[in-house]
Design an enzyme around this catalytic site. Structure first.
Site, PDB file in Angstrom:
ATOM      1  N   CYS A   1      42.175  39.712  38.575  1.00  0.00           N
ATOM      2  CA  CYS A   1      41.437  38.551  39.087  1.00  0.00           C
ATOM      3  C   CYS A   1      42.368  37.577  39.789  1.00  0.00           C
ATOM      4  O   CYS A   1      42.112  37.144  40.905  1.00  0.00           O
ATOM      5  CB  CYS A   1      40.704  37.833  37.957  1.00  0.00           C
ATOM      6  SG  CYS A   1      39.290  38.770  37.368  1.00  0.00           S
TER       7      CYS A   1
ATOM      8  N   HIS B   1      35.746  32.290  36.996  1.00  0.00           N
ATOM      9  CA  HIS B   1      35.594  33.236  35.876  1.00  0.00           C
ATOM     10  C   HIS B   1      34.305  32.924  35.126  1.00  0.00           C
ATOM     11  O   HIS B   1      33.953  31.752  34.939  1.00  0.00           O
ATOM     12  CB  HIS B   1      36.777  33.124  34.910  1.00  0.00           C
ATOM     13  CG  HIS B   1      37.869  34.109  35.189  1.00  0.00           C
ATOM     14  ND1 HIS B   1      39.136  33.727  35.551  1.00  0.00           N
ATOM     15  CD2 HIS B   1      37.882  35.473  35.161  1.00  0.00           C
ATOM     16  CE1 HIS B   1      39.893  34.811  35.727  1.00  0.00           C
ATOM     17  NE2 HIS B   1      39.150  35.883  35.494  1.00  0.00           N
TER      18      HIS B   1
ATOM     19  N   ARG C   1      48.680  43.248  30.959  1.00  0.00           N
ATOM     20  CA  ARG C   1      48.853  43.690  29.576  1.00  0.00           C
ATOM     21  C   ARG C   1      48.043  44.939  29.290  1.00  0.00           C
ATOM     22  O   ARG C   1      48.113  45.510  28.198  1.00  0.00           O
ATOM     23  CB  ARG C   1      48.516  42.568  28.594  1.00  0.00           C
ATOM     24  CG  ARG C   1      47.099  42.082  28.669  1.00  0.00           C
ATOM     25  CD  ARG C   1      46.782  41.001  27.656  1.00  0.00           C
ATOM     26  NE  ARG C   1      45.726  40.106  28.065  1.00  0.00           N
ATOM     27  CZ  ARG C   1      44.577  40.443  28.614  1.00  0.00           C
ATOM     28  NH1 ARG C   1      44.311  41.689  28.870  1.00  0.00           N
ATOM     29  NH2 ARG C   1      43.667  39.549  28.947  1.00  0.00           N
TER      30      ARG C   1
ATOM     31  N   GLU D   1      38.467  28.209  38.845  1.00  0.00           N
ATOM     32  CA  GLU D   1      39.920  28.231  38.695  1.00  0.00           C
ATOM     33  C   GLU D   1      40.569  27.254  39.666  1.00  0.00           C
ATOM     34  O   GLU D   1      40.189  27.183  40.823  1.00  0.00           O
ATOM     35  CB  GLU D   1      40.453  29.647  38.967  1.00  0.00           C
ATOM     36  CG  GLU D   1      39.923  30.701  38.000  1.00  0.00           C
ATOM     37  CD  GLU D   1      40.465  30.529  36.586  1.00  0.00           C
ATOM     38  OE1 GLU D   1      41.421  29.759  36.406  1.00  0.00           O
ATOM     39  OE2 GLU D   1      39.910  31.168  35.667  1.00  0.00           O
TER      40      GLU D   1
HETATM   41  N1  PCA Z   1      38.192  40.244  35.014  1.00  0.00           N
HETATM   42  C1  PCA Z   1      39.584  40.637  35.028  1.00  0.00           C
HETATM   43  C2  PCA Z   1      39.686  41.622  36.163  1.00  0.00           C
HETATM   44  C3  PCA Z   1      38.305  41.997  36.527  1.00  0.00           C
HETATM   45  C4  PCA Z   1      37.455  41.031  35.824  1.00  0.00           C
HETATM   46  O1  PCA Z   1      36.219  40.929  35.959  1.00  0.00           O
HETATM   47  C5  PCA Z   1      40.539  39.474  35.115  1.00  0.00           C
HETATM   48  O2  PCA Z   1      40.203  38.372  34.631  1.00  0.00           O
HETATM   49  O3  PCA Z   1      41.644  39.610  35.642  1.00  0.00           O
END
Ligand code: PCA
Length: 208
Positions: A140, A163, A87, A77
């Site tokens: 996240c 991610h 959401r 990111e």
């Molecule tokens: N993904 C979520 C929260 C926890 C996770 O593993 C997110 O992308 O916010």
């Protein structure tokens, strides 16, 4: 080195991000010992736990991981934004809307990981990867923002958020990679983060 992931959330039975952190716990990568920690998927609580782990391990680099179901690539990111806008409820039933992560904080913080070098390194290892321009507005992003806010007070400590796609072992229709591939990919992310201090200057999408 501190690597964090999350517990399952949103009705999912497993979360690859937490399983990767668990798998890397205790490993030595590029001469650095990795502490791998699983965070609760709860606004605020997750960031406080991250803070405790940073105080405890005093890492030089922090890589936080999360699951981005629906993405087909491993995505470092670029930016954390100062907003919580959920959401769906987190694992404590909280569902903030239009709430800042830090009331007095700036709108955003940049990742201090070498995101372009990470994408290039993963692609050259055959792992699908791309820079992401948004970590969303759920837990996240909130943890990512909380991390970067804390690192303002810890000069020299670098950090960011990556991610990962779903894992094949979970089944379902989402694009997915085998868990072992994801673990290897994150080990490579850690190695690149240790070795590359100045990121490559190449546009996102043209890393290779
Ligand atoms: N993904 C979520 C929260 C926890 C996770 O593993 C997110 O992308 O916010």
């Amino acid at each position: 080195m501190l690597v964090t992931g999350f517990e399952p959330f949103g009705g999912g039975a497993r979360n690859p991000s937490g399983e990767i952190a668990h798998a890397l716990d205790g490993r030595v990568i590029a001469g650095r010992r990795v502490a791998g920690v699983v965070l609760p998927c709860v606004f605020g609580k997750a960031t406080r736990e991250l803070g405790r782990q940073i105080s405890r391990h005093r890492p030089a680099i922090v890589v936080c991981l999360g699951l981005a179901s629906g993405r087909a690539e491993v995505t470092p990111e670029r930016v954390a934004i100062n907003i919580e806008d959920a959401r769906m409820p987190d694992n404590a039933g909280r569902q903030p809307v239009d709430r800042p992560v830090v009331r007095t904080g700036p709108a955003a913080y940049w990742s201090t990981l070498p995101i372009k070098a990470i994408v290039a390194g993963l692609r050259s290892a055959g792992v699908p990867a791309a820079v992401s321009q948004t970590a969303g507005t759920f837990v996240c992003n909130s943890v990512f923002y909380g991390l970067m806010h804390r690192l303002q007070r810890l000069p020299g400590v670098r950090g960011g958020f990556v991610h990962v796609p779903a894992m094949e072992e979970s089944g379902g229709g989402a694009p997915a990679l085998p868990l072992a591939t994801l673990i290897d990919a994150v080990a490579r992310v850690v190695e690149i983060a240790v070795k590359v201090r100045r990121d490559r200057r190449v546009a996102a999408g043209a890393e290779q």
